[in-house]
Each structure stands twice: as structure tokens, then as C-alpha cells.
Write a protein that holds these residues in place. Structure first.
Motif, short mmCIF file in Angstrom:
data_model
loop_
_atom_site.label_atom_id
_atom_site.label_comp_id
_atom_site.label_asym_id
_atom_site.label_seq_id
_atom_site.Cartn_x
_atom_site.Cartn_y
_atom_site.Cartn_z
N VAL B 133 40.56 -6.38 -3.10
CA VAL B 133 40.14 -6.86 -1.77
C VAL B 133 38.67 -7.26 -1.73
O VAL B 133 38.24 -7.92 -0.79
N LEU B 140 39.50 -6.62 6.39
CA LEU B 140 39.64 -5.72 5.25
C LEU B 140 40.89 -4.85 5.32
O LEU B 140 41.68 -4.78 4.38
N ALA B 159 40.04 1.19 3.40
CA ALA B 159 39.02 0.25 3.83
C ALA B 159 37.66 0.95 3.87
O ALA B 159 36.64 0.40 3.43
N MET B 207 33.63 -12.20 4.50
CA MET B 207 34.36 -10.99 4.21
C MET B 207 33.95 -9.85 5.11
O MET B 207 32.86 -9.81 5.65
N ASP B 208 34.85 -8.92 5.14
CA ASP B 208 34.67 -7.77 5.99
C ASP B 208 33.83 -6.69 5.33
O ASP B 208 33.43 -5.74 5.96
N VAL B 209 33.63 -6.85 4.06
CA VAL B 209 33.04 -5.73 3.34
C VAL B 209 31.52 -5.70 3.44
O VAL B 209 30.90 -4.71 3.14
#
Lengths: 1168, 342
Positions: B133, B140, B159, B207-209
């Protein structure tokens, strides 16, 4: 050129990484049939390639269609070096050749490599277009249906049972060819797989021809085996029962296909199917097949100048092709029953409705001795009677006669008939002699030659009324030396050439067919001696060690109701009177078929306990399933006799002699064991008896399995009385008393266990037993039991006569001990080796098939017979115990069709393979299950509760209405899982979600049980909302779903209706490894191999559109290991019937339950 | 008849599993012998071994042909296989999932009492999920759920792990030891939902990260709350007015207000530095939680204080960064609530 095969390669998935650098694969596919190969484009850099190829078309003979598999090879493209093979898929086209079976093969197939196992999957579409070619000289037999099931398949009705068909083909084993020294193991394995596939195809085609010849349209109880004879070659042989089957449910015309009109005479099936031009066999020689070079393995069935005496049908089938024409004339009327009479055309003699005089056919003026040949007429080509009995000239004439009628004559007629003149003549002569010798009563009626040579039936259960009387088990064995009987034709042709056994003529006695014939003759004479005209539940097997081969055949002598037979199929003759005296169905089959004043062996007869009118024996042994109408008291149980005998290592003839000397003793002992165990369980009949004797280098293994029952019609068995040989010895006497007590206790316990409470009968009503010397044996065999030294003591146990065991030496003591050591199955379990357990009727739908292979390595220590016996017995007992343990969550259940196969693959190894199915049933008492157990019992308690047995419990929940503590009290899941599984996963999202709601409940319960000890689970307890949504979406993520395919060794599935048979599954796989340790030893290797075999079987069934395999069996499991070299090789042959089934309530086909075939293998390597 | 995955995962060897099962009394229940149990357990381990390969990419489980596993069992299998020990994850949370860390697993195993085999599985699971991911676009949690078919809860936990790993948050310091994984997971959820790019605009291709860089820049503007003397005093008086009489800890609150406010705003201002992002949690504890705890604030006090502290800023006329303030304080508030315990 009567067929067009079309294949389309759609896509692949989960391919292995072939290019280390990119972690990807450049895959393409080769599609090969016969000699033609097509290739797809290369799909670069993908592990999930989409080829979407065009339709690859192969224009081939239908004969090839029957013989050859479609071969699909997936390769990795390599620009600079040779392309690497990823794996292969072999697809058997046969099911597509039959109208009533599948119409298309479409689905995901595992890509299989003999070294690496399954490596990804490939999606393939296959279709066949058959042209309606009316050639009369066909070698193909498209349209004949094959069933492994040993009863009349569920959605059919037997219009006629024609009888025994057999065939065998021989070839060199590629593994033993010179080329094997220079090719890779993979190439060698693949050559073998392909060869066996080809040979099976050919065998099936030839059997099909025979069936057509007999006028049938199906083979039931088809049993194919292969013998790996090592240097001397590879034999694939098959037996079956030819039948004419009518579809039951269909009032509609089932035949819409062009190439077959199934509902005309059985013969028509074949006649309309394309046939082959100009393949006239020349006597005694292998003809180059039409396909020539592409199929090097295939030799034409060569007609022999002197056909084997027992298949008179053979020659005429080849030569007279007239019936083709008749049938082509027949209007394509569709009638529920085969059309028998077509004006102007002589009848196919095999028609079921024919009465005795049918053979004097209209239109055939001369009916003389000609019946002889029509005895086994091929439906497709029934020779006009006129031609047959006459000489060749007449024959030719008859052909031309029929040719007049030809609508679409291929012009081959004259040529064909010219070639064969010698054939029929010889046959004729042979038959004459045959008849003369046989002196059958029927001869007077002019039917003599109609009597089948071998009135054998591979069926084990029959339509009601079919079985009239049962005589007992007949068996024959013979020991042969393989190297001496080198097939001459094999010897001098170094090329791949299949040899039809017929090409080796009867003057060549040392051929495999001659051996079998010999054995069959023996069986037949045994049956005759029992006053029976037929043998049912017939099977054949071999055991090979080095150059020694034991051939065995066994069956049950019986009298059948001629109503179901083709005329003259059975030698009824003098026994006719019996049919006038209809016996009550529930006991009729127990009544003795033989003459009570002239009994073939001493037996004690009484009047039937049911009807009181006829005599019954005291004990009855059979190889068939319990007839459904039979009255049984209590429940049945599995009874096994196990025996090991050491023998000296020897070579050649000495060895063979030693073995054949040992055999009678083994049989005797096995029989004694069976009898003792039967008495110990207070039962009086054995069903499904299967005795297997396996030969190893330094020992012989014998395993007899059967299901014991108490037949109400038979007298109650006496107890077992122990007698010492030396009375007076006090200590001995005391010893005997203790044993006697133990035995009596066991009998009493067993009575209770199996609920055997026969109604008390007054002795007066029975009439006194016929005073006849008692004999233990009802098993009739070639070896006389002269060694049987039974005392005439009339000790009694209760009222009944007791069965006396003498203790005269330590051996006898051992025997008795072993007798008593057989542990009964744990409470809640029953076991049997027949299809279903006698005495249990309320099956629920939970089933679980499993296969287990156990390899036991003996220590080198000097073993005694007793020691070996103990080891062997323990091995079998432990296997059973492990099943009970594994299946404990299915209680109450019954292990059905427990099929044990023993082998001695190497000197110190004993291999036992078991396939069986566990079925749940409704047991009233089951309500009182122990309540929830305290949770804090420890982690393993949790384990029990949490156990989500991948395979086993799959159905448990759906089957059981009583939540046992092990199913963790989730009755909700009961309907749930079965419903969920009934849909194609993922394709019905809405259904899934409701099901998921319930699932959550279940998950919840499970967790509650677990938190105590498994802390990690604590946090993830109740699933948050929105879970079903997420899961639903995730389901679709993976792409297409997998159809659930159930597997069972039984011919049916409880609670499920089979609506269509799609064809036979007959697959052969080889797996080899050079990293045995890394794969988890023999156990790990076998475990994964069997799992892979299951996966491939299921994939093929699913691709045919089926959702279950019935009558599944693992015919062969040959394991060779070399732990020192870290190598192992295993060959597995499986078969079964692919079907579509629905739950009894449903209309639409659904996979009604999930069932996972399960494997467990354990190899106790060097356990001692 | 797969033995419970957890069972297998928790028992490093077949013999251990057999022992555990034996102690549990399976044998008494079924009249089986030890041999039978052993071979049964071996079978299960072997089956599991074959299954494990599939579990590495759970999507395959649904359309593989080797095993016929009903969907609900598939779900349970996956769920169990991806389950982890809080004790274990606490040890590796925020650490680089490198070979080096993997080498230290035996120490972690010894410390946590989780078997080494299980540690390895969990570690490999983390790494596998992370790798898949890491580079994916979109939310995420949803990505994890899609690729690994995990339950919502488990996907959120993963996550959090991925998020912590990616930002390398320091969690191992002694002062942070009292925090559980679930505390961190909650905080991670807050950060993911509010401070990443994806939080603002789902459609964003990012991205969510990673934390929203722009937002972090904007946080610098909050410094005015402590650098501007007037603003600070004004803020303090507003908060104190609101709090007076409502809590026993009022005096401490009043006395510490400037310190605490400086602490929180400084954390915000420094978040542009990767290094300071890593220390986010330790800073929260040192700069805010510890002082409060030593003053014996109750959780209710904390709630009261932070609510008024946040809201009062809106009344400040000269303070223009209301949106950023809310986005910042919203997360800080819930994180501190979660983290404020013993």
C-alpha cells in the motif's frame, strides 16, 4: 474427417515468476492435438496474462477425438535461450462427444508441472463439432456413455443389461525406454502421462465399440486399471457392464444433437456418429493408422486371423458394417424407448424387447446356426444373421444386401468385407466348438451362442427385482511371471505401437488376455458350481512386484432375473423354475441358488427366517452392496481381516512358486479371520467383500474388508466357543475360560453396539437345521480348504450352534488376541465399506470425502509373521482411529465406502491408502449432547471451539441441527453455510451480505470463546458495521469465483438429486521431486500432491459445467521414494463421474454445499 | 480440518501444538492416542503450510483451486492470519521494517513472550502490507481492505502501522511506554483522517500515508498565539473565565496556561521538520500530558481545558487562522484525550 475441435485460450492467472529480473513472466501457450500445434501470442510481463486468442481449429477423426487429449502447454518466452515450460493441462475431449453430456468445456484449469506441481491457472474454452458421417467402417464409438458408478446411474433406467465388456491395451513404458536415459525426468513423466492418457482413450473407444456391438449405449461400473509391469511394459485394462440406458425424467427428446440419435435403437447412437473410412484391418498386423505419424502410439485395432474365442463379436464387428446403414435409414423418430422394429430392415438383435424368437429376423431368410455370431452383435454393425452363419461368400452377399439399403454408403463396403473373410469363419468355427463343449441347455432353442461368454456384471447394486438369488463369493487368483510372457509383438517393434490384445492370437497363450481369460473361466466355473448363472459385483486387480504378478478376480455368484437381460445373455436353462416361484423381495436373494441335496460345499441350511419357505445358508458372503430391499437387523460395521506373510526373497520361477504356495494359506487365514470377526459381532453376512493380496519382495500382504450385517432372513450366528486341544491341563483350562468369557462379553457388547436385537423366533417354526457338516466357508474359491480341521464338537452358545475355535498352539492364541484387539469405533461413529451403512436411513446432507495415504517403514530387525501382523493391524487400526479423531466434529456420522488399498512399494515399506466419505445422519438420541463446556478449560479447549476445520467442518455446520460444543454453538450458521455455498461465491452479492450478517454472529461467538487465552484476539472482537459492505466489495476484487465441486466415492449425494451425468473423469498424474526434505518429506510431498490432484479433478468437473464428482476413486497411488537422494515420485490415477446436481428441493442446479476433498498423509518414516 | 491458524501461529512446532492440545483434553474426549493426535496435528500443519502461501495474497484465496474454502472461512482464515499481538506491534511500531529489525525479533520475542515464529509472521505481515500500500493512491484503509480482504477494524490497525512506519514516529521511549497500541492506532486514525492530503480531498491523487505538507507549513502561522503577547494574554483570560469554578484544578490550569499553550503551538510549528514529526508523540507527552498529570488533572479537567482552549481561540479578533487551528486542535484534542491515562 468427421470432427472439428475448437479451442480458445482466454487468460491465465497466478502464473509463477519466470523472470527473476523483472519478477514477471512472458507467457504464451501452445495448443496441441494430435500432430497439430497452434501458438498464442506472447503476453509480455504479466502474471495474469490475457491472451484472448482466436479459435484454434483442429480437423480430426472422431477416433482421434476419443483417443487423444487436448494438450495445452504454457511457456515462458525467452528471446535468447530456449523457452521454459511453465506447465501443462491435458483436457479429455470425450465428454464433448456425447450428446447428453457436456456441450462445452470452459473454465480455469490448474497448470500442472510434474516437477513443480500446480503453477497458476489457465482459462480455456473447448468445443467440438461432429459431422454426421455415415461411414460404416468406423473405429470410433462416440456416444457411448461411461459411468464409474457401479449401479444404474440415478437419472437413467436400465432398459437392458447386456453384460460384461473388457479390453486391454499394452505398450512400452516410456520410463523404461532407452531414450529415458538422456531425457529429463520432466520429459519422461510427461511422455508417460500422455501415453496413459492416450491408452485410456483408446481403451475406452474400444470398449465403446464392443458395447455398440452388443447393442448397448452405455458402460456402467467402468473400472479401468493400469499395470506398471516395468521392463515388460504397461498394461491398461478395463472392465465394465454394457447396458442400454433410458433417460428417466425426460419425456422430451433429449437428443437434439446432430451426430447421435440416442433414442433410436441403442445402435443408432453409434451409427450416426462419424465413422472412419477405409481402415480395414489386416489380419494379424498392425495397420498404420490413418492419422499416421501424429499418433505414433495408436495402432489400429487389428483384427486377428484367429480371434480370441471369447469375443466372437470382435471379428464381425469389424467387418460387417451393415447396420450402419439400417440405422441411417431409420427415421429420426424420438421415442422414449429404443425403436426395435423398422420395417424392411432386420432388427438389431440386441434390442431389449426382443423375445427369444427375435433372432429370426424379418428380412433375413436364413437363420441357422447364425445366432452364434449374433450373440455379441455390435449394435452399430449387427451382421445380418443370414450372413453370419454362412460362409464368407454369404457374408459378402449380406453386406451387399445391406448396402442396397444404404442411404449414404461410403463405398467401402465391399472392400471391407473382402478383407475379412477369414475372420468370421474362424470365429464361427470357434463358436461351434465352444457351443459343442458347453452343451448348454439353451442350445435346443437355438440360442446357445447368445449366452455370453462371461456373464459377469461389474455392478454392485441393482434395480429391485434384478437379483434373484445370491450364491456366495467366487474368486480366483493366479501368479504369473512377467518376463516369460513377453509379448512377441512388443518385443520386436521398438516403436510406439499400441497392441490390441486381439492381435496376439489365441495360439499365443502367454499373453495377458489369456491370463485373464483363464481367471474368468475359473470364476465362471465356480459360479456354476454354486448353481448360479451370473457373477455380480465383479472386479479384477493385479499386484506386481518385480517380475511376479498376481492376478485376482472376484465377484458374487448370483442368479439374475432374465427380464432385464438381453436374450440369451445368461445361461438360464435348468434354473428356470426358480423364477416361477417369486420370493419375497426382502429375503429372496438370500435363498440358496444351488441344489440343497447336491451342495457344492458343506453348509448348514435352515429355512428362511423371513418367509419360512426356502432354504438359506447360515452365513452369506458377497462382494455387492446390500440390496436396498433387504431386511437387516441393527446396524452394520466394517470388518477387516489383515494378514502379513513373510517370504524368502527369490527370483523368477522360484519366487512365483513360493507365492502361489503361500496364497491358499493366506486366503484361508483371511477367511477365518473374517468369519471369526463376523461371529464376534454377532452378524451373519458380509457385503462388499474385497480381498486384496499384495506382493512385495519379502512379504505378502493380505487385506480383506467387508461390511458385516445381520440379515434378518438368515439364522442368528452362534457364538464362538474356545476349545483347548489338551483337556485336563488345569492352567490351560483356566486360560481358556478367561478367553471364553472375554469373547462372550465382546459379543454381548457388540450386540448392543450394533443394536442387533433379532426378534426371538421359536425353534419349531424354523424347522430343524439340515444336518450337514458345518463348514466355516461360504467363500468359494479354487483352493480347497482341506486344511480346515474343524472339530465336530457341538458346543452351543445359547441356543445356537457355536463356532469353535481351537487353541492348540501359540499361533491360535495370537489369533484370538488379535480378534479381540479390534477396537470398535468411538460412540457416534459407524463405518462400512459399502455405499451406505446398512441400518441407517436418515442421512443428512453433511458429507466429507477424504483420502489418506500412510507409508510405514519397517525396521530391519528380524521380523516374524506375528510381529508383522501386529504392525500391519496397528497400521490399519490407527488409520481408522485417526479418521475418527479428525471427524469427531461430524458426530453422529458414518464413514462409508472405506476403501483400503495396500501395497508394498519397496522392501521395507507398507503403504496403505484409504479413500472414504464421512456422512452425517440424523440420530434421535443425538439431542442429548453435553452442554457448553466451561470456557476456561485451557487453550486447547478453545482450539476445539475455534477450530475452523478447513475441510472437515465445512459441512458440519450445515448438516447438524444439534449444535455440539465443537461447532461452538452456532446454529445460525447451520443454514447459512449451505445457503452461502449454494451460490456461486461473489456473484450474488445480496445473498452474500445476508449471509455475512449471520457470519458476524458466528464470528462473534467464536471470539467470545477465545479471548480467555488468546490475547491477540481480544481487540478484534465484534466486527464493526460496514463489514459486510467491505467484504462484498472485496469479493469482487479477486475476479471470477470458483465453483464449488463436491466429491464423493459414493454414487449419490445425500439430499441431492443428480440431474445430469457429464461424462467420466479419468485422470492420471505423475509428480516428482528432487527436494523431498524441503517439501516436508514423503508426507508433505504426498499431501500436496493429493491436494493438487483434487484441485485438478474439481477444475475439470467445473469446466464441464458440473458441480460434483460421484463414484470418485483413487485407483492407483504408486509412491517411490529415495530418501538418500532426496527424491520421490508418485503416480496417481483417479476416476469418477462428473455430474450436475441440485438439492432435492431445488430446481436450478446449484452447488448445494461446500465440500472440500481433504487429504491427509502421513508417512511414519522409520517409525520403528 | 485446519487447526486454528492462531494455534499454529502460536505454537512454533508441531510438538508444542500437540502438547497444548493434549493438555486441553482432546484425547479424553475422543478416545484417541497420542500418535493419532500427533499425526493429526502434522496434517494440519502441512495443510496450513500450503494455505499460507495463498494467505500472503489473500485475494488469491478467493479464486485459487487448491482448496475449496467457503467464503466465511476464508474471511476467518485471513483475519486470523493477519491478527497480531499488541505487545509485539508495540515493539516495532514506528520502526523501519528492515532486515535489521527482523534480526532483533528474537529479543522482542523474549521480551513480549510471543514466540519467535509468531513474531516473524507478524513482522512479515506488516512488511507485506506496507510494501503493497506504500505506493498506492487513495484512502489507506480502503486500500488495505481491498488488497488483503481484512475486516474494517483490522484494516484500520494495519493502516495505523503503515502510517507509523512510514512517518517513523517514535514510540519506544520510556515516557511513551504506558501507551498501548490501541492508543497509537487511534491517534494514527486521527492523523490519517485529518492531517493527510487525502483527508481534505478524496479525489487527490496523493497518498494517505504522508502528512499534508501545505498544512504543516500553515501550522507555522499558529505561532502568533504564543509570540504575540497580547494574543496570549487574551487567550488565557478567555479560557480562565470559561473555566473558573468548573474544576478543582483551576489554579494549576491558570498557572500553567502559558507553558501548556507554548508547548502545543511549538509542536505545531515544528512539524515541518521530519525529525520533529517523529517526536510528535513524545513531545505531546513531555510538553503537555506530563505537566498536567503532575498537577493531577482528571480526564474531565483535560477535556474541559482543551475544549475551552480550542474554542476560545475563535473569539480572538486578531487570530486569523481559524481553519488551520481547528484542523490542528481537533486532532491534538482527541489524541490527548486518548493518551491521557496512566
Amino acid at each position: 474427417m468427421p470432427g472439428k475441435l475448437k479451442a480458445k485460450i482466454v487468460a491465465g492467472r497466478h502464473l509463477p515468476v519466470m523472470d527473476r529480473a523483472s519478477d514477471l513472466t512472458d507467457a504464451f501457450v501452445e495448443v496441441k492435438f494430435g500432430n497439430t500445434t497452434f501458438k498464442t501470442d506472447v503476453c509480455h510481463k504479466s502474471l495474469n496474462p490475457q491472451w484472448n486468442s482466436e479459435w484454434f481449429k483442429f480437423e480430426v477423426d472422431d477416433e482421434d477425438l476419443q483417443d487423444e487429449p487436448l494438450q495445452i502447454t504454457v511457456l515462458d518466452h525467452d528471446t535468447y535461450s530456449a523457452n521454459d515450460a511453465i506447465g501443462k493441462v491435458y483436457i479429455d475431449i470425450d465428454p464433448l462427444l456425447c450428446t447428453e453430456a457436456a456441450s462445452v468445456i470452459s473454465g480455469w484449469f490448474p497448470i500442472y508441472d510434474t516437477i513443480h506441481g500446480i503453477r497458476g491457472e489457465i482459462n480455456v474454452l473447448v468445443k467440438v463439432e461432429l459431422f454426421n458421417d455415415l461411414n460404416r467402417f468406423r473405429q470410433s464409438s462416440c456416444g457411448v456413455k461411461f459411468f464409474c458408478t457401479t449401479s444404474i446411474p440415478r437419472c437413467y433406467r436400465a432398459a437392458m443389461v447386456h453384460g460384461f465388456v473388457e479390453e486391454l491395451v499394452v505398450n512400452e513404458d516410456p520410463e523404461y525406454q532407452w531414450i529415458d536415459r538422456i531425457r529429463t525426468p520432466r520429459a519422461s513423466n510427461e511422455a508417460r502421462q500422455r501415453l496413459i492418457s492416450l491408452m485410456s482413450g483408446e481403451l475406452q473407444r474400444k470398449i465403446g465399440l464392443k458395447v455398440l456391438e452388443m447393442g448397448g449405449n452405455a458402460v456402467v461400473g467402468y473400472l479401468q486399471c493400469f499395470d506398471l509391469e516395468g521392463e515388460s511394459g504397461l498394461v491398461v485394462r478395463a472392465i465394465g457392464t454394457a447396458c442400454t440406458l433410458d433417460k428417466v425424467s425426460s419425456g422430451s427428446a433429449p437428443n437434439t444433437n446432430t451426430h447421435v440419435h440416442p433414442n433410436t435403437a441403442p445402435a443408432s447412437n453409434a451409427c450416426n456418429s462419424p465413422s472412419k473410412d477405409g481402415k480395414e484391418p489386416v489380419f494379424g498386423e498392425d495397420l498404420p493408422s490413418s492419422s499416421g505419424p501424429p499418433t505414433p502410439f495408436r495402432a489400429l485395432p487389428t483384427s486377428s486371423s484367429s480371434p480370441p474365442p471369447f469375443s466372437p463379436s470382435k471379428p464381425c464387428s469389424r467387418q460387417s458394417s451393415s447396420s450402419d446403414t439400417d440405422l441411417s435409414l431409420t427415421p429420426k423418430t424420438v421415442e422414449p424407448k429404443p425403436v426395435r422394429c423398422r420395417p424392411g430392415i432386420f432388427l438389431c438383435p440386441s434390442s431389449p424387447t426382443l423375445s427369444t424368437d427375435t433372432l429370426s429376423l424379418p428380412g433375413s431368410g436364413s437363420v441357422g446356426c447364425g445366432h452364434g455370431l449374433s450373440s455379441a452383435p455390435r449394435a452399430t454393425t449387427p451382421p445380418p444373421p443370414s450372413s453370419i452363419h454362412s460362409d464368407c461368400a454369404l457374408l459378402r452377399k449380406s453386406v451387399s444386401f445391406t448396402e442396397d439399403l444404404l442411404l449414404a454408403a461410403s463405398g467401402m463396403g465391399s472392400g471391407g468385407s473382402a478383407g475379412k473373410e477369414a475372420g468370421p469363419l474362424k470365429t464361427l468355427l470357434r463358436q461351434h466348438t465352444q457351443t459343442a463343449l458347453e452343451q448348454r441347455g439353451a442350445s435346443s432353442s437355438g440360442l446357445l451362442l447368445n449366452a455370453r461368454e462371461f456373464p459377469f456384471f461389474t455392478l454392485t447394486s441393482f434395480p429391485p427385482g434384478f437379483l434373484v438369488h445370491v450364491g456366495g463369493v467366487v474368486s480366483a487368483r493366479s501368479v504369473k511371471l512377467l518376463d516369460r510372457i513377453h509379448n512377441p509383438a512388443l518385443g520386436n517393434t521398438r516403436s510406439y505401437k499400441l497392441l490390441d490384445w486381439n492381435s496376439v492370437t489365441a495360439d499365443e497363450p502367454e499373453t495377458r488376455d489369456a491370463w485373464w481369460e483363464e481367471i474368468r473361466q475359473e470364476i465362471k466355473s465356480h459360479a456354476k458350481a454354486l448353481g448360479c448363472h451370473a457373477v455380480v459385483g465383479y472386479s479384477e486387480s493385479t499386484s506386481i512386484c518385480e517380475e511376479v504378478c498376481i492376478l485376482s478376480a472376484s465377484g458374487t455368484a448370483a442368479i439374475l432375473n432374465p427380464r432385464y437381460m438381453r436374450e440369451g445373455c445368461l445361461d438360464i436353462g435348468s434354473t428356470d423354475h426358480r423364477f416361477e416361484d417369486p420370493s419375497p423381495p426382502s429375503c429372496g436373494f438370500c435363498h440358496i441358488p444351488y441344489d440343497e441335496l447336491n451342495m457344492p460345499f458343506p453348509a448348514q441350511l435352515t429355512y428362511c427366517y423371513h418367509c419360512r419357505r426356502q432354504k438359506v445358508p447360515d452365513v452369506l458372503f458377497t462382494t455387492i452392496d446390500l440390496p436396498s430391499e433387504a431386511a437387516v437387523t441393527g446396524k452394520g460395521c466394517l470388518i477387516q481381516a489383515r494378514l502379513c506373510r513373510l517370504k524368502k526373497k527369490a527370483q523368477g520361477e522360484v519366487n512365483a512358486t513360493a507365492i502361489s504356495n503361500l496364497l491358499p494359506f493366506m486366503e484361508y487365514e483371511l477367511h477365518t479371520q473374517l468369519m471369526n470377526k463376523l461371529k464376534l459381532r454377532n452378524m451373519n453376512a458380509l457385503f462388499g467383500l474385497h480381498i486384496q493380496i499384495s506382493v512385495g519382495e519379502n512379504m505378502l500382504l493380505g487385506l480383506a474388508s467387508a461390511t458385516g450385517v445381520y440379515l434378518t432372513a438368515l439364522p442368528a450366528p452362534g457364538g464362538i466357543q474356545i476349545a483347548g486341544k489338551t483337556p485336563g491341563d488345569l492352567s490351560n483350562e483356566h486360560h481358556i475360560l478367561t478367553i471364553q468369557k472375554r469373547i462372550n462379553d465382546t459379543i454381548a457388547k457388540n450386540k448392543e453396539l450394533y443394536q442387533i436385537n433379532p426378534p426371538e423366533l421359536t425353534e419349531e417354526g424354523l424347522g430343524s437345521p439340515i444336518p450337514e457338516p458345518r463348514q466355516r466357508s461360504r467363500l468359494f474359491r479354487s483352493h480347497s480348504e482341506s486344511s480346515d480341521e474343524l472339530s465336530e464338537l457341538d458346543l452351543s452358545h445359547g441356543k445356537k450352534d457355536a463356532f469353535v475355535l481351537e487353541i492348540d498352539d501359540t499361533d491360535a492364541v495370537e489369533d484370538i488376541h488379535s480378534l479381540l484387539t479390534d477396537a470398535p469405533p468411538p460412540t457416534g461413529f459407524y463405518s462400512c465399506n459399502t455405499e451406505i451403512m446398512p441400518g441407517i436411513y436418515n442421512w443428512t446432507s453433511g458429507i466429507q470425502m477424504f483420502t489418506s495415504v500412510r507409508v510405514f517403514r519397517l525396521s530391519n530387525a528380524n521380523l516374524t509373521n506375528q510381529g508383522l501382523n501386529k504392525i500391519f493391524t496397528d497400521l490399519c487400526e490407527n488409520l481408522l482411529k485417526s479418521f475418527y479423531f479428525k471427524l469427531r466434529s461430524m458426530i453422529p456420522c458414518c464413514l462409508c465406502h472405506l476403501n483400503f488399498t495396500v501395497a508394498v512399494p519397496e522392501e521395507e515399506l507398507i503403504q496403505v491408502a484409504v479413500t472414504a466419505v464421512a456422512m452425517t445422519f440424523d440420530k434421535d438420541q443425538a439431542q442429548e449432547k453435553p452442554a457448553e463446556k466451561p470456557i476456561n478449560k485451557g487453550s486447547s479447549e478453545n482450539e476445539e471451539q475455534l477450530q475452523f476445520p478447513l475441510e472437515l467442518c465445512a459441512d458440519v455446520s450445515s448438516a447438524n441441527t444439534q449444535p455440539s460444543s465443537k461447532v461452538s454453538g452456532v446454529p445460525e450458521s447451520t443454514n447459512v453455510s449451505s445457503r452461502a455455498a449454494s451460490v456461486d461465491y461473489g456473484s450474488f452479492a445480496d445473498r452474500c451480505s445476508t449471509w455475512l450478517e449471520l457470519l458476524r454472529l458466528k464470528a462473534h461467538t467464536i471470539r467470545r470463546g477465545s479471548v480467555k487465552t488468546i490475547s491477540s484476539l481480544e481487540r478484534c472482537s465484534p466486527l464493526p458495521e460496514g463489514r459486510s459492505r467491505s467484504l462484498r466489495s472485496s469479493r469482487s476484487f479477486g475476479g471470477s469465483s470458483v465453483t464449488v465441486v463436491k466429491m464423493t466415492p459414493l454414487s449419490f449425494l445425500p439430499g441431492i438429486r443428480i440431474i445430469k451425468y457429464l461424462g467420466i473423469i479419468n485422470m492420471f498424474f505423475i509428480r516428482e521431486t528432487t527436494s523431498l526434505r524441503e517439501e516436508g518429506g514423503v508426507s508433505g510431498f504426498l499431501h500436496s500432491f493429493i491436494a493438487e490432484v483434487f484441485a485438478m479433478v474439481r477444475a475439470h468437473v467445473a469446466a464441464l459445467g458440473g458441480n460434483a464428482v460421484v463414484s470418485y476413486s483413487m485407483k492407483e497411488c504408486v509412491l517411490m521414494e529415495n530418501p538418500n537422494k532426496n527424491q520421490a515420485q508418485c503416480l496417481i490415477n483417479v476416476s469418477g463421474d462428473a455430474v450436475i446436481c441440485v438439492r432435492e428441493t431445488d430446481q436450478e442446479p446449484t452447488a448445494s454445499m461446500t465440500n472440500i476433498g481433504q487429504t491427509c498423509c502421513s508417512a511414519n518414516d522409520g517409525a520403528t | 480440518m485446519l487447526l486454528h491458524v492462531t494455534m499454529i501461529v502460536f505454537c512454533p512446532t508441531v510438538n508444542d501444538a500437540v502438547k497444548v492440545r493434549m493438555e486441553g483434553g482432546v484425547l479424553d474426549e475422543c478416545e484417541a492416542s497420542a500418535d493419532v493426535l500427533l499425526s493429526d496435528t502434522m496434517d494440519q500443519y502441512r495443510t496450513f503450510q500450503m494455505c499460507e502461501r495463498l494467505l500472503h495474497s489473500p485475494a488469491k484465496l478467493a479464486n485459487q483451486l487448491l482448496f475449496q474454502i467457503p467464503p466465511h472461512r476464508q474471511t476467518v482464515l485471513i483475519e486470523r492470519y493477519y491478527a497480531f499481538d499488541d505487545a509485539f506491534v508495540r515493539e516495532v511500531l514506528g520502526k523501519k521494517l528492515s532486515k535489521g529489525t527482523k534480526k532483533d525479533l528474537d529479543d522482542i520475542s523474549a521480551k513480549t513472550g510471543v514466540t519467535l515464529k509468531s513474531c516473524r509472521r507478524q513482522f512479515d505481515n506488516f512488511k507485506r502490507v506496507f510494501k503493497v500500500v506504500e505506493e498506492l493512491k487513495g484512502p489507506l484503509v480502503e486500500n488495505i481492505r481491498q488488497h488483503f480482504l481484512l475486516s474494517d477494524k483490522l484494516a484500520r490497525d494495519y493502516a495505523a502501522i503503515v502510517f507509523f512506519t512510514n512517518n517513523r514516529f517514535e514510540t519506544g521511549k520510556r515516557k511513551l511506554q504506558y501507551l498501548t497500541f490501541q492508543d497509537f492506532a487511534f491517534c494514527a486514525g486521527q492523523l490519517i483522517n485529518n492531517w493527510t492530503v487525502g483527508a481534505v480531498d478524496n479525489m487527490v491523487e496523493d497518498m494517505d500515508v504522508d502528512l499534508d505538507k501545505e498544512f504543516l507549513q500553515e501550522l507555522k502561522e499558529l505561532k502568533i498565539l504564543i509570540t504575540d503577547k497580547d494574543l496570549l494574554d487574551q487567550h488565557k483570560s478567555l479560557v480562565c473565565t470559561a473555566l473558573r469554578g468548573k474544576t478543582k484544578a483551576f489554579n494549576e490550569m491558570e498557572a500553567n496556561f502559558k507553558n501548556l499553550s507554548r508547548g502545543l503551538v511549538n509542536i505545531a510549528a515544528k512539524l515541518t521538520n521530519t525529525k520533529d514529526v517523529r517526536d510528535f508523540f513524545i513531545d505531546l507527552v513531555e510538553k503537555f500530558i506530563e505537566p498536567c498529570r503532575s498537577d493531577r488533572w482528571t480526564a474531565a479537567d483535560m477535556k474541559l481545558y482543551l475544549t475551552h482552549y480550542t474554542n476560545s481561540a475563535h473569539i480572538l479578533d486578531t487570530f486569523k487562522h481559524q481553519v488551520v487551528w481547528d484542523r490542528y486542535m481537533g486532532v491534538i484534542k482527541s489524541c490527548i484525550f486518548k493518551m491521557y491515562h496512566d
